[in-house]
Write a protein that holds these residues in place. Structure first.
Motif, PDB file in Angstrom:
ATOM      1  N   ARG A  29      46.004  73.972  12.870  1.00 44.81           N
ATOM      2  CA  ARG A  29      44.641  74.407  13.187  1.00 44.81           C
ATOM      3  C   ARG A  29      44.623  75.013  14.597  1.00 44.81           C
ATOM      4  N   ASN A  41      37.102  68.937  19.515  1.00 47.23           N
ATOM      5  CA  ASN A  41      37.063  68.664  18.074  1.00 47.23           C
ATOM      6  C   ASN A  41      36.556  69.816  17.208  1.00 47.23           C
ATOM      7  N   SER A  48      36.700  68.670  13.554  1.00 53.27           N
ATOM      8  CA  SER A  48      37.892  67.955  13.074  1.00 53.27           C
ATOM      9  C   SER A  48      37.527  66.881  12.055  1.00 53.27           C
TER      10      SER A  48
END
Length: 343
Positions: free
Chosen positions: A85, A141, A121
């Motif tokens: 990611r 996140n 996340s």
């Protein structure tokens, strides 16, 4: 005075379709250069990559500048996680909540565009429950999920994605039957389209403006340093930028907004009053407003020490730096005020 709103909207959509987060604006600047030259204007690209298009006026000893910035908010790859990611660094302002769930392109150094989505996340409440799903969104996140077969960091690098690559969000542009214009990045691609309509209007109606006018399409406004060059004879600058609609503001989506003050400075009282008088004399709907968290290319110019009088006005936008909305009436009122200022 007949404003060609379809001309404005078509050009707006064209510019919105070209990703141009601050620092990645060359393609959009070159397209604007081409469009201004079709209107017969002389153009120049500055060392910094901004565009100046000049419309000759009757008075060549004193000149005016009208700015519109072509750079937008966006993102940049901050890092790559072990599971493939992308960490997201903001380009410009805006809230984390404004980008959650949006589709995007990752633009590699070599120009390849790869699809992705921006998600937290802990996106799945089936895994993390309500508490996890409602965690504060921040730079640690919020991640970009790449739409390619990826298992690890090495797979991402093989795609050509690296730290420093730009991320451009989908604009989701829509124009409703009731006249509302919705999109990301109306701030400030809409202003660039308005400038082009001003040029079309003067050319097709064989009108020469009172003063030679430099249309300055800046490319770092969202970074806070959009205007760094000023023509020697320029005496006034107007920044076309969005008015702010919301609680505590006077601006509305149907009028042109004229700034009295922003976060960085008050605007010149006499200049602002002259714009208000022009609006009233020509039946143009307007609102004078004070902005809380906002600055324009005009204030950037004077803070840099440019000796020039300055003002700011523009179409009023709801949910600025989010999924923005205005109305064609505000666009028309803005365009009419600028044309009457120049005549």
């Amino acid at each position: 005075m007949e404003i060609d709103i379809e001309f404005i909207l078509e050009n707006m959509k064209k510019y919105l379709a070209i990703p141009s987060p601050g620092g990645y604006t060359r393609e959009s600047v070159l397209k604007a250069k081409e469009d201004f030259e079709k209107c017969g204007l002389h153009t120049k690209i500055t060392n910094k990559g901004a565009l100046i298009a000049t419309l000759e006026g009757k008075n060549k000893d004193e000149e005016v500048v009208i700015t519109a910035h072509i750079d937008t908010l966006g993102g940049m790859v901050k890092g790559i996680t072990n599971n493939g990611r992308l960490r997201y660094a903001k380009v410009g302002g805006g809230s984390w909540g404004a980008i959650e769930g949006e589709n995007c392109y990752i633009i590699t150094r070599k120009g390849k565009k790869i699809r992705g989505s921006i998600i937290p996340s802990m996106a799945s409440t089936h895994i993390y429950g309500g508490e996890g799903g409602n965690a504060i969104r921040n730079e640690t996140n919020m991640l970009v999920r790449i739409d390619e077969v990826i298992k690890n960091k090495e797979d991402v690098i093989k795609l050509g994605i690296n730290v420093g690559d730009f991320i451009a969000l989908d604009t989701r542009t829509e124009i409703t039957e009731s006249g509302f214009v919705k999109s990301r990045y109306l701030d400030n691609k809409l202003a660039v389209a308005i400038v082009l309509e001003i040029c079309r209007y003067f050319k097709e109606n064989n009108i020469i403006p009172k003063y030679t006018t430099h249309f300055y399409i800046s490319n770092y406004e969202e970074m806070g340093h959009g205007v760094s060059y000023m023509p020697e004879k320029a005496k006034e600058i107007i920044a076309i930028d969005v008015g702010i609609v919301g609680e505590g503001q006077e601006s509305n989506e149907f009028s042109v907004s004229i700034a009295a003050k922003d976060k960085r400075s008050t605007y010149d009282f006499e200049f602002r009053n002259r714009l208000v008088n022009i609006a009233e004399e020509n039946g143009i709907e307007y609102a004078v407003d004070v902005y809380n968290f906002y600055s324009s290319d005009a204030t950037h110019a004077v803070i840099q020490g440019k000796d020039i009088n300055f003002a700011s006005l523009g179409p009023a936008v709801d949910a600025s730096h989010h999924y923005e909305r205005t109305h064609i009436k505000s666009i028309i009122n803005t365009t009419k005020l600028l044309i009457n200022y120049l005549i």
